[in-house]
Design a protein around this motif. Sequence first.
Motif, mmCIF file in Angstrom:
data_model
loop_
_atom_site.group_PDB
_atom_site.id
_atom_site.type_symbol
_atom_site.label_atom_id
_atom_site.label_comp_id
_atom_site.label_asym_id
_atom_site.label_seq_id
_atom_site.Cartn_x
_atom_site.Cartn_y
_atom_site.Cartn_z
ATOM 1 N N VAL A 105 24.368 48.523 59.801
ATOM 2 C CA VAL A 105 25.258 49.029 58.747
ATOM 3 C C VAL A 105 26.473 48.105 58.683
ATOM 4 C CG1 VAL A 105 26.681 50.942 57.944
ATOM 5 C CG2 VAL A 105 24.482 51.397 59.059
ATOM 6 N N HIS A 106 26.516 47.308 57.645
ATOM 7 C CA HIS A 106 27.566 46.294 57.504
ATOM 8 C C HIS A 106 28.558 46.717 56.416
ATOM 9 C CE1 HIS A 106 25.079 43.595 59.947
ATOM 10 N NE2 HIS A 106 24.054 44.060 59.238
ATOM 11 N N LEU A 107 29.820 46.823 56.770
ATOM 12 C CA LEU A 107 30.880 47.178 55.840
ATOM 13 C C LEU A 107 31.862 46.019 55.765
ATOM 14 C CD1 LEU A 107 31.642 50.854 56.980
ATOM 15 C CD2 LEU A 107 29.863 50.029 55.410
ATOM 16 N N GLY A 108 32.207 45.642 54.555
ATOM 17 C CA GLY A 108 33.085 44.480 54.389
ATOM 18 C C GLY A 108 34.226 44.726 53.433
ATOM 19 N N GLN A 109 35.200 43.865 53.541
ATOM 20 C CA GLN A 109 36.391 43.918 52.670
ATOM 21 C C GLN A 109 36.744 42.502 52.244
ATOM 22 O OE1 GLN A 109 39.983 46.367 53.688
ATOM 23 N NE2 GLN A 109 40.900 44.352 54.060
ATOM 24 N N ARG A 110 37.023 42.360 50.947
ATOM 25 C CA ARG A 110 37.425 41.054 50.412
ATOM 26 C C ARG A 110 38.688 41.218 49.569
ATOM 27 N NH1 ARG A 110 33.383 38.255 46.893
ATOM 28 N NH2 ARG A 110 34.624 36.429 47.459
ATOM 29 N N HIS A 111 39.475 40.157 49.511
ATOM 30 C CA HIS A 111 40.677 40.134 48.679
ATOM 31 C C HIS A 111 40.430 39.154 47.530
ATOM 32 C CE1 HIS A 111 42.816 42.312 51.821
ATOM 33 N NE2 HIS A 111 42.370 41.431 52.681
ATOM 34 N N ILE A 112 40.267 39.690 46.330
ATOM 35 C CA ILE A 112 39.918 38.866 45.172
ATOM 36 C C ILE A 112 41.087 38.828 44.193
ATOM 37 C CG2 ILE A 112 38.322 38.594 43.243
ATOM 38 C CD1 ILE A 112 36.257 40.175 44.846
ATOM 39 N N PRO A 113 41.564 37.647 43.817
ATOM 40 C CA PRO A 113 42.674 37.583 42.854
ATOM 41 C C PRO A 113 42.249 38.071 41.477
ATOM 42 C CG PRO A 113 41.840 35.386 43.345
ATOM 43 C CD PRO A 113 41.153 36.317 44.292
ATOM 44 N N VAL A 114 43.191 38.650 40.753
ATOM 45 C CA VAL A 114 42.901 39.030 39.370
ATOM 46 C C VAL A 114 42.592 37.768 38.575
ATOM 47 C CG1 VAL A 114 44.363 41.093 39.482
ATOM 48 C CG2 VAL A 114 45.343 38.927 38.657
ATOM 49 N N SER A 115 41.889 37.915 37.486
ATOM 50 C CA SER A 115 41.467 36.747 36.703
ATOM 51 C C SER A 115 42.603 36.135 35.897
ATOM 52 C CB SER A 115 40.325 37.143 35.762
ATOM 53 O OG SER A 115 39.195 37.553 36.496
ATOM 54 N N ALA A 116 43.546 36.979 35.460
ATOM 55 C CA ALA A 116 44.651 36.469 34.644
ATOM 56 C C ALA A 116 45.874 37.348 34.827
ATOM 57 C CB ALA A 116 44.257 36.430 33.166
ATOM 58 N N SER A 117 47.025 36.730 34.979
ATOM 59 C CA SER A 117 48.264 37.500 35.094
ATOM 60 C C SER A 117 49.267 36.983 34.070
ATOM 61 C CB SER A 117 48.850 37.421 36.509
ATOM 62 O OG SER A 117 49.274 36.106 36.804
ATOM 63 N N GLY A 118 50.136 37.880 33.655
ATOM 64 C CA GLY A 118 51.205 37.530 32.732
ATOM 65 C C GLY A 118 52.533 37.571 33.468
ATOM 66 N N ALA A 119 53.334 36.547 33.288
ATOM 67 C CA ALA A 119 54.644 36.478 33.934
ATOM 68 C C ALA A 119 55.712 36.593 32.860
ATOM 69 C CB ALA A 119 54.793 35.152 34.678
ATOM 70 N N TYR A 120 56.555 37.625 32.974
ATOM 71 C CA TYR A 120 57.657 37.771 32.021
ATOM 72 C C TYR A 120 58.928 37.281 32.691
ATOM 73 C CZ TYR A 120 60.728 39.401 28.391
ATOM 74 O OH TYR A 120 61.664 39.437 27.386
ATOM 75 N N VAL A 147 47.567 31.913 34.597
ATOM 76 C CA VAL A 147 48.864 32.574 34.509
ATOM 77 C C VAL A 147 49.497 32.218 33.169
ATOM 78 C CG1 VAL A 147 51.159 32.842 35.490
ATOM 79 C CG2 VAL A 147 49.206 32.525 37.004
ATOM 80 N N ALA A 148 49.698 33.236 32.342
ATOM 81 C CA ALA A 148 50.345 33.058 31.046
ATOM 82 C C ALA A 148 51.781 33.555 31.172
ATOM 83 C CB ALA A 148 49.611 33.848 29.972
ATOM 84 N N ALA A 149 52.742 32.701 30.844
ATOM 85 C CA ALA A 149 54.149 33.038 31.064
ATOM 86 C C ALA A 149 54.919 33.065 29.754
ATOM 87 C CB ALA A 149 54.779 32.027 32.019
ATOM 88 N N CYS A 150 55.785 34.064 29.625
ATOM 89 C CA CYS A 150 56.609 34.221 28.430
ATOM 90 C C CYS A 150 58.085 34.251 28.805
ATOM 91 C CB CYS A 150 56.287 35.535 27.711
ATOM 92 S SG CYS A 150 54.729 35.558 26.825
ATOM 93 N N THR A 151 58.902 33.632 27.977
ATOM 94 C CA THR A 151 60.354 33.759 28.102
ATOM 95 C C THR A 151 60.943 33.660 26.699
ATOM 96 O OG1 THR A 151 62.281 33.053 29.405
ATOM 97 C CG2 THR A 151 61.009 31.319 28.352
#
Length: 434
Positions: A105-120, A147-151
């Motif tokens: 019985v194998h249980l695992g955990q992974r940390h996956i980045p989101v595909s796209a983030s917005g930076a304000y 990463v899509a950034a707005c200012t």
Amino acid sequence: MSQPLKRAVAPETAADLSQVRETVSQIIADVRSRGDEAVREYSGKFDGWQPEEFRLGPEDIERIIAEVDDRVIEDIRFVQRQVRTFAQHQRDSLTDIEVETLPGVHLGQRHIPVSASGAYVPGGRYPLTASAHMTIVTAKVAGVPRVAACTPPIRGEVPKATIAAMHLAGADEIYLLGGVQAVAALAMGTETIGRVDMLAGPGNAYVAEAKRQLFGEVGIDLFAGPTEILVIADETADPFVVAVDLLSQAEHGPDSPAVLITTSEQLGREVLAHIEEILPGMPTRDMAGPAWRDHGEIHVVADTDAAFALADTFASEHVEVLTAEPRKALDAMRDYGALFLGEGTCVSYGDKVIGTNHVLPTRGAARYTGGLWVGKFLKTVTYQEVTDRASSALLGEICGRASRVELFEGHARSGDVRAAKYGSAELTWSKERW
């Protein structure tokens, strides 16, 4: 118990935000319905900015950065190295795991980045260049591919240093666009702006409300309110330094709380006197003055333990500890956004240069969350695999019994199938039976 030397005359309340909420709701609905047309309309209305394209091309960015002073570029690179280094250490502390809890019985955990983030990255009165470091560098260290950034433009002008910071931080797309219309466009997507999965960055009351209304449709870093500072000081503290540091955060806006908790009544009174001397000459007194008048507080307590306990009730965004033994706060306190220990460290370092993230919880949210960090851009997900027939049969038997306690017959049968097929249960496996 504490003795107040100064109370807030306009303490934070559940103020009526109905007008803000209604305005934001209308803008979001309009952008959802009309896309780019609505975005351009609101940008013209609020910022006087209606370019043919909001996204800056490579040549635009190159030209803008060429006009920024070399020392400014050098300083941006220095600060981003600090942010990147700390964020990388945070990322390195998060490891993927896999364990075997029963035979096969194998249980695992992974940390996956989101595909796209917005930076304000806010503009307005203050071009918060540092927010580019915090929202873009951190996302990139987390491994976010887009990463899509707005200012926003500032009084019709391009905020050159901010654009330079966004580019050097690693933004994949840079839009000269601000306000609710920018947040809505990032969250929902338009004809020319691709939607993101996560929104990060501070902003005014309208931007904060837009993030609140869009949460669920898109992830957000946290709900942010006015900047807060709380200073804990004993008799060893320099009252002038305390006064300067309180006002350093009060200048963020007229509703920014600035609180002193001290074990020395004399120090408290000296701080009051220094603030009265300093405020009239501050270039930002139109913000810092009302903030201190309406939201400033000074409390005198018996000892540092009482100071730490009272500070926890505020759950302040920034807590600066100016005592003989500042590191005691690490064990004594639990509700704060970030701690700044000793006179050699000030909240302004955290805001601008030291490398920890300055997007932090306000309005008491430090009771249940920390601030923006590399982990906010990661999805911690799990996986399961059972390769041992006997273990699957055992789990199937228990799953059947547990599911029937809850009256979930379908779940029970899913377990029964495996118990019968892989084990020595009384049931005989056959497709027809199910």
